[in-house]
Design a protein around this motif. Structure first.
Motif, short mmCIF file in Angstrom:
data_model
loop_
_atom_site.label_atom_id
_atom_site.label_comp_id
_atom_site.label_asym_id
_atom_site.label_seq_id
_atom_site.Cartn_x
_atom_site.Cartn_y
_atom_site.Cartn_z
N PRO A 119 -17.05 92.90 -63.01
CA PRO A 119 -16.62 94.05 -63.61
C PRO A 119 -16.49 94.38 -64.99
O PRO A 119 -16.25 92.90 -65.90
N ILE A 120 -16.19 95.38 -65.83
CA ILE A 120 -15.68 95.45 -67.00
C ILE A 120 -14.65 96.64 -67.12
O ILE A 120 -14.98 97.40 -66.58
N LEU A 121 -13.56 96.25 -67.52
CA LEU A 121 -12.37 96.81 -67.82
C LEU A 121 -12.35 97.41 -69.26
O LEU A 121 -12.74 96.89 -70.34
N THR A 171 -15.85 90.46 -67.81
CA THR A 171 -15.07 89.30 -67.03
C THR A 171 -13.65 89.39 -66.58
O THR A 171 -12.94 88.92 -66.90
N ALA A 172 -13.69 90.93 -66.30
CA ALA A 172 -12.23 91.63 -66.18
C ALA A 172 -11.97 91.29 -64.66
O ALA A 172 -11.08 92.25 -63.97
N ASP A 206 -7.95 95.91 -61.16
CA ASP A 206 -7.29 96.81 -60.38
C ASP A 206 -5.78 96.73 -60.89
O ASP A 206 -4.96 97.38 -60.10
N GLU A 207 -5.43 96.37 -62.05
CA GLU A 207 -4.03 96.39 -62.37
C GLU A 207 -3.67 97.68 -62.80
O GLU A 207 -4.42 98.71 -63.46
N ARG A 230 -16.08 98.45 -61.80
CA ARG A 230 -15.95 97.55 -60.87
C ARG A 230 -17.08 96.79 -60.54
O ARG A 230 -17.29 95.44 -60.33
N THR A 231 -18.45 97.25 -60.73
CA THR A 231 -19.75 96.65 -60.49
C THR A 231 -20.47 97.17 -61.55
O THR A 231 -21.65 97.55 -61.57
#
Length: 478
Positions: free
Chosen positions: A316-318, A365-366, A371-372, A406-407
């Motif tokens: 994932p990437i945030l 690298t989240a 999901d926070e 998320r992907t």
């Protein structure tokens, strides 16, 4: 809905097996891989239909509206060595909207020093490789003298690796760095600074083969290879509006909000492509969709081990978006150490913001944060931005929001190379494209474009069409 036997709901029968005049290819997926494949095929004289399930093109590099702002889902950059993506920008007439910096220059702020914030820079000089980075490395304040010398020795060892050696894919980059004298600080302050942003993995989780490809190509091939480019306009301006305009000019039929539900071989040796209410006939099909979607659409026998597609992990990437009432960052971007903040970009002008400043934080690298809740992320990152950017202290936060992919990429873990398929399948006329296919590159815009051209080249060969119009970077697809 049209069924595999050609019968529509309501009793109407459509002849899906009768070939239409001229070669016809259906490209499934309107991300960079699909758009590129469609353009390359159309340029070679093939009739092309491009189908995309979303209401826009661009895949995971897109824009949306939030009030008066035009927001990218995440910050995407490329390097001067990304010849395929640069070709794509030229092809859609967007190169001037996403220029490359004149010379690599990355501000690196370290917040972990007892004496406070300390600025270093990674930049190049107009000298041949590897001297182009010599002065930057010699004066890089975030490493000790011994660590800087060790980095130079490791870089030379990396340059000597053979990227064609499949055994590199079985090893992790972190252990190789440790074997070559790299301290945890050197990994954090240099190798991961670059690797996390390009691979979406820390060194210990990344394939040595992919990491070596990134560093050899980006930093050790040509003095200007790592110069950074990024869009000065919303990504949707490039990957949707300009891409669609170019597709139209090339004669490609583009259908959005059109999801493919199934594929089947028709009686004429071609393909039936099922969409709600219709079945399209095609001489060939390019599946330019994520690996799990490709797995669901692949007919039996198309790949020797289709389950490998499901074994390719994702990462994932945030993306954290903050709008201030004033300017708090003078540079176009920076990166940081000693803080959860990774890369910060100024997106004010591109977003259309008239007052204040809009910053986008790209957090690779989240896995532990994806999901926070927004409130938790706000409590964590606003104080960190105050540490990083003193001008933000006392500034009013006009907006704070989060986008989550998320992907976002495939996980570049050791062993992933043997899971990535080439463009060709065992089903005649069916081809694969996507950043996750066997391009030799990590999951980048560059990899997506290369895969699209590779799939187009494979299809043209099978159709008996010339591949002479394909761009110079084209290599025969596996």
């Amino acid at each position: 809905m049209t069924h595999a036997d050609g019968t529509r709901d309501g009793g109407e029968v459509t002849d899906v097996s009768a070939p239409r005049p001229g070669a016809h290819t259906v490209v499934v997926g309107g991300g960079l891989a699909g758009v590129t494949s469609a353009l390359a095929l159309a340029d070679a004289g093939v009739r092309v239909t491009l189908l995309e399930g979303r209401p826009r093109l661009g895949g995971l590099a897109f824009s949306f509206r939030r009030g008066d702002l035009t927001v990218d889902n995440g910050q995407h950059v490329y390097l001067r060595c990304c010849t395929a993506y640069r070709w794509f920008l030229d092809r859609i007439g967007g190169a001037g909207l996403a220029p490359v910096q004149d010379r690599l220059d990355v501000p690196v702020l370290d917040l972990a020093r007892p004496e406070g914030r300390r600025l270093g820079r990674l930049r190049r000089d107009p000298l041949p490789v590897p001297l182009h980075l010599g002065r930057s490395l010699a004066t890089y304040p975030h490493l000790s003298l011994a660590e800087r010398a060790g980095v130079g020795r490791a870089a030379l060892a990396l340059k000597g690796l053979d990227l064609a050696d499949p055994s590199l894919d079985d090893r992790d980059f972190g252990s190789w760095l440790a074997e070559h004298g790299q301290s945890p600080r050197a990994v954090e302050a240099l190798w991961d600074l670059v690797g996390v942003a390009t691979l979406n993995a820390v060194a210990g989780d990344a394939s040595l083969g992919l990491a070596a490809m990134v560093f050899k190509t980006g930093l050790l091939s040509d003095p200007g290879a790592a110069d950074i480019g990024w869009a000065r306009v919303p990504l949707g301006e490039l990957h949707d509006r300009l891409a669609r305009k170019t597709l139209d000019s090339a004669g490609v039929r583009t259908e959005v909000r059109t999801r493919v539900t199934a594929l089947h071989r028709d009686g004429g040796g071609g393909w039936g492509v099922h969409i709600p209410g219709e079945t399209l006939h095609a001489d060939s099909v390019v599946l330019a969709v994520p690996q799990r979607e490709a797995y669901d659409l692949l007919p039996d026998g198309a790949l020797d081990a289709p389950e490998h597609l499901l074994e390719i992990g994702t990462a994932p990437i945030l993306n954290i978006h903050v709008v201030y009432d004033r300017q708090v960052l003078a540079a176009p971007f920076l990166t940081a150490l000693g803080t959860p903040v990774q890369w910060v970009f100024d997106r004010t002008e591109a977003s259309g913001l008239k007052e204040g400043q809009y910053l986008a934080l790209s957090q690779s690298t989240a896995q532990h944060e994806i999901d926070e809740p927004v409130a938790t992320l706000r409590e964590r990152y606003l104080p960190e931005l105050e540490r990083l950017l003193p001008r933000s202290r006392g500034a009013e936060v006009k907006d704070f929001f989060v986008t989550r992919e998320r992907t976002a990429t495939f996980a570049p873990a050791p062993g992933v190379g043997r899971l990535r398929p080439g463009a060709r399948t065992k089903a005649p006329g069916l081809y694969l494209a996507g950043a996750w296919t066997a391009t030799g590159w990590p999951a980048t815009m560059e990899s997506a474009v290369r895969s699209g051209v590779g799939a187009a080249g494979a299809a043209l060969g099978a159709l008996g069409r010339s591949r002479g119009l394909l761009p110079d970077f084209f290599e025969e697809a596996a």
